[in-house]
Design a protein around this motif. Structure first.
Motif, PDB file in Angstrom:
ATOM      1  N   LYS A  79      36.352   5.128  12.611  1.00 12.78           N
ATOM      2  CA  LYS A  79      35.769   5.960  13.384  1.00 12.78           C
ATOM      3  C   LYS A  79      36.515   5.729  14.775  1.00 12.78           C
ATOM      4  O   LYS A  79      37.135   4.726  15.309  1.00 12.78           O
ATOM      5  CB  LYS A  79      34.440   5.903  13.657  1.00 12.78           C
ATOM      6  CG  LYS A  79      33.710   6.403  12.323  1.00 12.78           C
ATOM      7  CD  LYS A  79      32.042   6.086  12.646  1.00 12.78           C
ATOM      8  CE  LYS A  79      31.708   7.082  13.663  1.00 12.78           C
ATOM      9  NZ  LYS A  79      30.281   7.142  13.589  1.00 12.78           N
ATOM     10  N   ASP A  80      36.595   6.963  15.762  1.00 14.53           N
ATOM     11  CA  ASP A  80      37.038   6.822  17.241  1.00 14.53           C
ATOM     12  C   ASP A  80      35.984   7.199  17.959  1.00 14.53           C
ATOM     13  O   ASP A  80      36.060   8.523  18.147  1.00 14.53           O
ATOM     14  CB  ASP A  80      38.618   7.306  17.281  1.00 14.53           C
ATOM     15  CG  ASP A  80      39.036   7.213  18.642  1.00 14.53           C
ATOM     16  OD1 ASP A  80      38.522   6.205  19.572  1.00 14.53           O
ATOM     17  OD2 ASP A  80      40.093   7.907  18.898  1.00 14.53           O
ATOM     18  N   GLY A  81      35.222   6.732  18.524  1.00 15.93           N
ATOM     19  CA  GLY A  81      33.929   7.202  19.167  1.00 15.93           C
ATOM     20  C   GLY A  81      33.048   7.761  18.060  1.00 15.93           C
ATOM     21  O   GLY A  81      32.857   7.036  16.882  1.00 15.93           O
ATOM     22  N   ARG A  82      32.725   9.034  18.173  1.00 11.90           N
ATOM     23  CA  ARG A  82      31.989   9.758  17.054  1.00 11.90           C
ATOM     24  C   ARG A  82      32.885  10.242  16.134  1.00 11.90           C
ATOM     25  O   ARG A  82      32.314  10.699  15.052  1.00 11.90           O
ATOM     26  CB  ARG A  82      30.867  10.622  17.766  1.00 11.90           C
ATOM     27  CG  ARG A  82      29.728  10.016  18.487  1.00 11.90           C
ATOM     28  CD  ARG A  82      28.802  10.939  18.893  1.00 11.90           C
ATOM     29  NE  ARG A  82      29.437  11.651  19.782  1.00 11.90           N
ATOM     30  CZ  ARG A  82      28.672  12.934  20.345  1.00 11.90           C
ATOM     31  NH1 ARG A  82      27.894  13.321  19.955  1.00 11.90           N
ATOM     32  NH2 ARG A  82      29.372  13.333  21.510  1.00 11.90           N
ATOM     33  N   ALA A  83      34.171  10.752  16.544  1.00  8.39           N
ATOM     34  CA  ALA A  83      35.004  11.236  15.349  1.00  8.39           C
ATOM     35  C   ALA A  83      35.216  10.533  14.289  1.00  8.39           C
ATOM     36  O   ALA A  83      35.684   9.146  14.317  1.00  8.39           O
ATOM     37  CB  ALA A  83      36.349  11.624  16.055  1.00  8.39           C
ATOM     38  N   GLU A 117      36.321  19.813  19.484  1.00 11.95           N
ATOM     39  CA  GLU A 117      34.823  19.243  20.280  1.00 11.95           C
ATOM     40  C   GLU A 117      33.755  18.996  19.105  1.00 11.95           C
ATOM     41  O   GLU A 117      33.339  18.050  18.992  1.00 11.95           O
ATOM     42  CB  GLU A 117      34.374  20.410  21.026  1.00 11.95           C
ATOM     43  CG  GLU A 117      34.870  20.799  22.207  1.00 11.95           C
ATOM     44  CD  GLU A 117      35.080  19.665  23.244  1.00 11.95           C
ATOM     45  OE1 GLU A 117      34.398  18.753  23.051  1.00 11.95           O
ATOM     46  OE2 GLU A 117      36.066  19.905  24.123  1.00 11.95           O
ATOM     47  N   ALA A 118      33.964  19.586  18.073  1.00 13.99           N
ATOM     48  CA  ALA A 118      32.981  19.368  16.770  1.00 13.99           C
ATOM     49  C   ALA A 118      33.347  18.151  16.225  1.00 13.99           C
ATOM     50  O   ALA A 118      32.630  17.486  15.672  1.00 13.99           O
ATOM     51  CB  ALA A 118      33.061  20.234  15.903  1.00 13.99           C
ATOM     52  N   VAL A 119      34.843  17.829  15.923  1.00 15.41           N
ATOM     53  CA  VAL A 119      35.473  16.632  15.323  1.00 15.41           C
ATOM     54  C   VAL A 119      34.643  15.628  16.480  1.00 15.41           C
ATOM     55  O   VAL A 119      34.451  14.395  15.684  1.00 15.41           O
ATOM     56  CB  VAL A 119      36.935  16.655  15.411  1.00 15.41           C
ATOM     57  CG1 VAL A 119      37.485  15.227  15.017  1.00 15.41           C
ATOM     58  CG2 VAL A 119      37.354  17.510  14.277  1.00 15.41           C
ATOM     59  N   ASP A 120      34.824  15.643  17.495  1.00 14.64           N
ATOM     60  CA  ASP A 120      34.338  14.676  18.511  1.00 14.64           C
ATOM     61  C   ASP A 120      32.899  14.514  18.446  1.00 14.64           C
ATOM     62  O   ASP A 120      32.387  13.408  18.821  1.00 14.64           O
ATOM     63  CB  ASP A 120      34.756  15.164  19.887  1.00 14.64           C
ATOM     64  CG  ASP A 120      35.142  13.907  20.822  1.00 14.64           C
ATOM     65  OD1 ASP A 120      35.271  12.716  20.189  1.00 14.64           O
ATOM     66  OD2 ASP A 120      35.538  14.101  21.939  1.00 14.64           O
TER      67      ASP A 120
END
Ligand code: GUN
Ligand code: ZN
Length: 378
Positions: A8-12, A262-265
């Motif tokens: 994960k990278d942040g919420r992604a 944006e949604a991936v994030d």
């Protein structure tokens, strides 16, 4: 089915899902072939060439034309289309609401008229599961109601409660079908669908309810139906955290490259949208500098490919000027080349997204990609 979050990278999330039809690397964009064909004369050989991982077809369309019984007799949709990788089928709920005429929603399901010849059809959770089982898709979607964007909070609440009852019926029927000896794909997966319009509390409560139902994956439906992008991102902000982390999350029918970034994030890993194919058929093509309209006269002598350095079949061989000529002459090849380029653009962006998450540079990647494309809205 095995679903594993790699990093994960942040919420992604960067994840991998293993199915009977092979592995899906997420985040992924599923290429929409509503009737078992990508519009724009794109073949399954083309899909393999442009890096498609998952093909998406529609229960409703295949049921009303050609018919799922015939497709089952043929050996299932995979054999019928000659596509051996994953297929996701949408349940028919959304298509019934957006296409079919004169419908009546009851507890048992939906009564409506076929958009082909007007004949009366009934579809409920069990019918949808039987059709998807006949098609033998890798992933079946639950039968849901997508409430209209102007619906009252009261309507949405009742609709969502019924969608939950329908989901329980879908699960029971899917388990029964998967246990039968002559079922095409006895390991068919079922994804539930979260609804609730743009009403935060209903969305969150529904997400918590369906997460208890132990499904193979969870979709967020009922978005991109008229609300603003900010409202959609806010609903994702509050809803995705209420869904299980260790299951795939699918944002249905979305969207523009910016929407996907944006949604991936916000933790989404599956997407589908008609934009790349529909825009391609209209000569609108995506580049890292924004969208081009190839009908524009300024391309009449432009010898460059749609995008310099693009590895798609259109850019490898043809100029903007020639593709513009094909489009103006209404030659099928024009639409086909634009569609191939656009799907390749989306598939390639997803690969870049996966690499960026793995290398923990998603924020920088997203900012640079968005800045480059500024001005391309859909
Ligand atoms: N495709 C886009 N949105 C939806 C939705 O809300 N439900 C279903 N079944 N399919 C969709
Ligand atoms: Zn290209």
């Amino acid at each position: 089915m095995k679903y594993q979050v790699i990093t994960k990278d942040g919420r992604a999330k960067r994840a991998r899902m293993e199915t009977v039809h092979g592995t899906v690397e997420t985040p992924v964009f599923m290429n929409v072939g509503t009737v078992g064909a990508i519009k724009g004369a794109v073949s399954t050989d083309d899909l393999r060439e442009i890096g498609t991982q998952v093909e998406l077809s529609n229960t409703y369309h295949l049921h009303v034309r050609t018919g799922d019984k015939l497709i089952k007799e043929f050996g299932g949709l995979h054999r019928f289309m000659n596509w051996d990788r994953p297929i996701l089928t949408d349940s028919g709920g959304f298509q019934v609401f957006s296409l079919a005429g004169l419908r009546k929603i009851k507890e048992e399901g939906v009564y409506f008229n076929s958009h082909i010849d007007g004949h009366k059809i009934f579809m409920g959770p069990e019918e949808s599961m039987r059709i998807q089982s006949n098609l033998g898709s890798t992933i079946a979607m639950a039968f849901d109601e997508c409430p209209p964007s102007h619906a009252s909070d009261d309507y949405i609440r009742h609709s969502v409660e019924r969608t939950t009852r329908w989901l329980a019926r879908c699960k029971t029927e899917m388990e029964r079908l998967n246990s039968l000896p002559d079922t095409v794909n006895r390991e068919q997966l079922l994804f539930g669908i979260n609804q609730g319009g743009v009403v935060e509390e209903i969305r969150m409560e529904h997400a918590r309810t369906i997460r208890e139902m132990d499904l193979d994956g969870y979709a967020v439906g009922g978005l991109a139906v008229g609300e603003s992008h900010e409202e959609m991102y806010h609903i994702l902000d509050v809803t995705v955290p209420c869904l299980p982390e260790d299951k795939p999350v699918y944002l249905m029918g979305v969207g523009t490259p910016a929407n996907i970034l944006e949604a991936v994030d916000r933790g989404v890993d599956f997407f589908d949208c008609v934009y790349p194919s529909r825009n391609g058929r209209h000569g609108h093509v995506y580049t890292n500098q924004g969208k081009l309209n190839l009908f524009n006269q300024k391309y009449e002598l432009d010898s460059r490919p749609i995008e310099e350095g693009c590895g798609c079949p259109a850019c490898r061989s043809y100029s903007r000027a020639y593709i513009r000529h094909l489009l103006k002459a209404k030659e099928m090849l024009g639409m086909r080349l634009c569609t191939l380029h656009n799907l390749y653009f989306y598939n390639t962006m997803m690969k870049e997204i996966r690499d960026a998450i793995e290398e923990h540079r998603y924020a920088e990647y997203k900012a640079a990609k968005l800045a480059g494309m500024e001005g391309s809205s859909r």
